[in-house]
Design a protein around this motif. Structure first.
Motif, PDB file in Angstrom:
ATOM      1  N   GLY A   7       0.775  -1.234   0.000  1.00  7.92           N
ATOM      2  CA  GLY A   7       0.000   0.000   0.000  1.00  7.92           C
ATOM      3  C   GLY A   7       0.804   1.279   0.000  1.00  7.92           C
ATOM      4  N   ILE A   8       2.155   1.185  -0.102  1.00  4.68           N
ATOM      5  CA  ILE A   8       2.998   2.389  -0.113  1.00  4.68           C
ATOM      6  C   ILE A   8       3.995   2.308  -1.263  1.00  4.68           C
ATOM      7  CG2 ILE A   8       2.756   2.681   2.395  1.00  4.68           C
ATOM      8  CD1 ILE A   8       5.600   1.616   2.705  1.00  4.68           C
ATOM      9  N   ASP A   9       4.646   3.434  -1.544  1.00  3.64           N
ATOM     10  CA  ASP A   9       5.684   3.476  -2.575  1.00  3.64           C
ATOM     11  C   ASP A   9       7.034   3.145  -1.941  1.00  3.64           C
ATOM     12  OD1 ASP A   9       3.925   4.236  -4.619  1.00  3.64           O
ATOM     13  OD2 ASP A   9       4.085   6.349  -4.053  1.00  3.64           O
ATOM     14  N   ILE A  10       7.742   2.203  -2.542  1.00  2.59           N
ATOM     15  CA  ILE A  10       9.043   1.790  -2.021  1.00  2.59           C
ATOM     16  C   ILE A  10      10.077   1.825  -3.142  1.00  2.59           C
ATOM     17  CG2 ILE A  10      10.346  -0.105  -0.981  1.00  2.59           C
ATOM     18  CD1 ILE A  10       7.873  -0.943   0.498  1.00  2.59           C
ATOM     19  N   GLU A  11      11.202   2.455  -2.856  1.00  2.64           N
ATOM     20  CA  GLU A  11      12.303   2.523  -3.815  1.00  2.64           C
ATOM     21  C   GLU A  11      13.122   1.241  -3.731  1.00  2.64           C
ATOM     22  OE1 GLU A  11      14.708   4.222  -6.804  1.00  2.64           O
ATOM     23  OE2 GLU A  11      12.749   4.857  -6.018  1.00  2.64           O
ATOM     24  N   VAL A  12      13.336   0.606  -4.875  1.00  2.00           N
ATOM     25  CA  VAL A  12      13.971  -0.712  -4.932  1.00  2.00           C
ATOM     26  C   VAL A  12      15.099  -0.719  -5.959  1.00  2.00           C
ATOM     27  CG1 VAL A  12      13.599  -3.155  -5.532  1.00  2.00           C
ATOM     28  CG2 VAL A  12      11.856  -1.913  -4.240  1.00  2.00           C
ATOM     29  N   GLU A  13      16.161  -1.444  -5.661  1.00  5.93           N
ATOM     30  CA  GLU A  13      17.167  -1.793  -6.669  1.00  5.93           C
ATOM     31  C   GLU A  13      17.258  -3.310  -6.722  1.00  5.93           C
ATOM     32  OE1 GLU A  13      20.913   0.103  -6.826  1.00  5.93           O
ATOM     33  OE2 GLU A  13      20.067   2.131  -6.771  1.00  5.93           O
ATOM     34  N   ASP A  14      17.205  -3.850  -7.922  1.00  9.70           N
ATOM     35  CA  ASP A  14      17.098  -5.284  -8.145  1.00  9.70           C
ATOM     36  C   ASP A  14      18.094  -5.682  -9.228  1.00  9.70           C
ATOM     37  OD1 ASP A  14      16.268  -7.893  -8.730  1.00  9.70           O
ATOM     38  OD2 ASP A  14      14.308  -7.302  -9.521  1.00  9.70           O
ATOM     39  N   SER A  15      18.879  -6.714  -8.964  1.00  7.27           N
ATOM     40  CA  SER A  15      19.848  -7.179  -9.960  1.00  7.27           C
ATOM     41  C   SER A  15      19.194  -7.440 -11.310  1.00  7.27           C
ATOM     42  CB  SER A  15      20.525  -8.472  -9.481  1.00  7.27           C
ATOM     43  OG  SER A  15      21.165  -8.300  -8.247  1.00  7.27           O
ATOM     44  N   ALA A  16      17.950  -7.897 -11.285  1.00  7.53           N
ATOM     45  CA  ALA A  16      17.246  -8.234 -12.530  1.00  7.53           C
ATOM     46  C   ALA A  16      16.893  -7.001 -13.353  1.00  7.53           C
ATOM     47  CB  ALA A  16      15.986  -9.033 -12.213  1.00  7.53           C
ATOM     48  N   GLN A  17      16.979  -5.806 -12.736  1.00 13.02           N
ATOM     49  CA  GLN A  17      16.778  -4.578 -13.504  1.00 13.02           C
ATOM     50  C   GLN A  17      17.858  -4.413 -14.568  1.00 13.02           C
ATOM     51  OE1 GLN A  17      16.302  -2.051  -9.646  1.00 13.02           O
ATOM     52  NE2 GLN A  17      15.834  -0.702 -11.356  1.00 13.02           N
ATOM     53  N   MET A  18      19.095  -4.693 -14.172  1.00 15.98           N
ATOM     54  CA  MET A  18      20.244  -4.469 -15.036  1.00 15.98           C
ATOM     55  C   MET A  18      20.525  -5.655 -15.948  1.00 15.98           C
ATOM     56  SD  MET A  18      21.025  -1.436 -14.167  1.00 15.98           S
ATOM     57  CE  MET A  18      22.599  -1.254 -15.004  1.00 15.98           C
ATOM     58  N   ASP A  19      20.189  -6.845 -15.472  1.00 24.62           N
ATOM     59  CA  ASP A  19      20.485  -8.071 -16.222  1.00 24.62           C
ATOM     60  C   ASP A  19      19.328  -9.044 -16.008  1.00 24.62           C
ATOM     61  OD1 ASP A  19      21.410 -10.480 -17.226  1.00 24.62           O
ATOM     62  OD2 ASP A  19      23.413 -10.305 -16.363  1.00 24.62           O
ATOM     63  N   ALA A  20      18.555  -9.261 -17.044  1.00 20.80           N
ATOM     64  CA  ALA A  20      17.357 -10.089 -16.931  1.00 20.80           C
ATOM     65  C   ALA A  20      17.658 -11.518 -16.530  1.00 20.80           C
ATOM     66  CB  ALA A  20      16.595 -10.077 -18.256  1.00 20.80           C
TER      67      ALA A  20
END
Length: 299
Positions: A7-20
């Protein structure tokens, strides 16, 4: 990237963002501590986990960084809350560590990750414990670093640390805030592995420029103080658990990590000489030497 979770906005960094290709690898969810942002995770730690074959997910906890802030809930009176706690009362908190654990699980939901290895430092370790309690089937393993069970009667922070925590910057400008934060990190840091002051200044300035929200940190602190039932529940944790603690931690003394390990069935305890309440390169190397085999053993 910003995601909607619990229910809230959360800032995320995910390895899969850069490399599928990381999307199909086992996930490691990293949960940072009080007032700290996802950028506080040492890059060498993230890199080592990725090279070991893991999808690394980091996020800003609620009320700090680029995630949702809860200013509508007001500014807590930490002095009054501390007094109530010392009198054996439970201070009212605007939200709980259980709520923050639900945020963490919401991040996994949003990324469509069914299960993850959960790793937390300091307050993040407490949240990680709550995740393992709330969702045992989704917790592949638990790692609690420089954290505590929250049990009453455990040793408290050294007096000079308390003074540093309650002190305020000399001014409201960036330079004053950075100088104040540097002094705090030097006070709680590892005496055996001090971070060079120039490097610490650079790191703190980057954090302050990304986001600075001290009232959110105060609300997080109240959530920590109010979480008085967790210690009695830790015996229910079924995830394979690694507890890591510095022998020279002036903020969360070693006895707090030892108590956590005693309460969780089968938990392994790693203690590190000269390590305080931070993550310098050499302690990180020792943590990884235990953490990666811990993750692989619970694949």
């Amino acid at each position: 990237m910003k995601i909607r979770a619990n229910g809230i906005d959360i800032e995320v960094e995910d390895s899969a963002q850069m490399d599928a290709s990381f999307a199909s690898k086992p996930a490691v969810l990293l949960i940072m501590g009080l007032g700290m942002q996802l950028i506080a995770w040492p890059p060498e730690m993230v890199d080592a986990l990725e090279k070991a074959g893991y999808r690394v997910v980091r996020f800003d906890n609620r009320d700090v960084g680029l995630s949702s802030h809860f200013d509508a809930l007001g500014k807590p009176n930490l002095l009054w809350a501390s007094l109530k706690y010392k009198l054996g009362l439970v201070p009212a908190a605007p939200y709980s560590l259980a709520d923050m654990a639900a945020d963490a699980l919401g991040v996994l939901d949003a990324l469509k990750i069914d299960q993850a290895h959960v790793v937390g430092v300091s307050m993040g370790g407490m949240i990680a414990q709550r995740v393992a309690l709330a969702a045992p089937a989704r917790t592949l393993s638990l790692t609690s670093i420089m954290s505590t069970s929250g049990a009453r009667g455990l040793p408290q922070a050294a007096p000079e640390v308390v003074r540093a925590l309650i002190s305020r910057p000399a001014g409201s400008g960036t330079d004053a805030v950075v100088a104040h934060s540097v002094r705090l990190f030097q006070t709680i840091g590892s005496p055996g592995y001090p971070t060079p002051e120039t490097e610490l200044h650079t790191r703190v300035r980057a954090s302050v420029q990304r986001a600075f929200h001290p009232v959110g940190t105060a609300r997080q602190m109240l959530a920590v103080v109010a979480d008085i039932t967790r210690a009695a529940l830790l015996s229910r944790i079924t995830a394979p658990t690694l507890v890591v603690h510095g022998k020279a931690d002036p903020l969360v003394p070693l006895a707090c990590g030892e108590d956590t390990a005693r309460r969780i069935p089968g938990a392994q305890l790693l203690t590190i000489d000269g390590m305080g309440h931070d993550l310098p390169p050499e302690p990180v190397r020792q943590i990884l030497a235990a953490l990666i085999p811990h993750l692989k053993a619970t694949a």
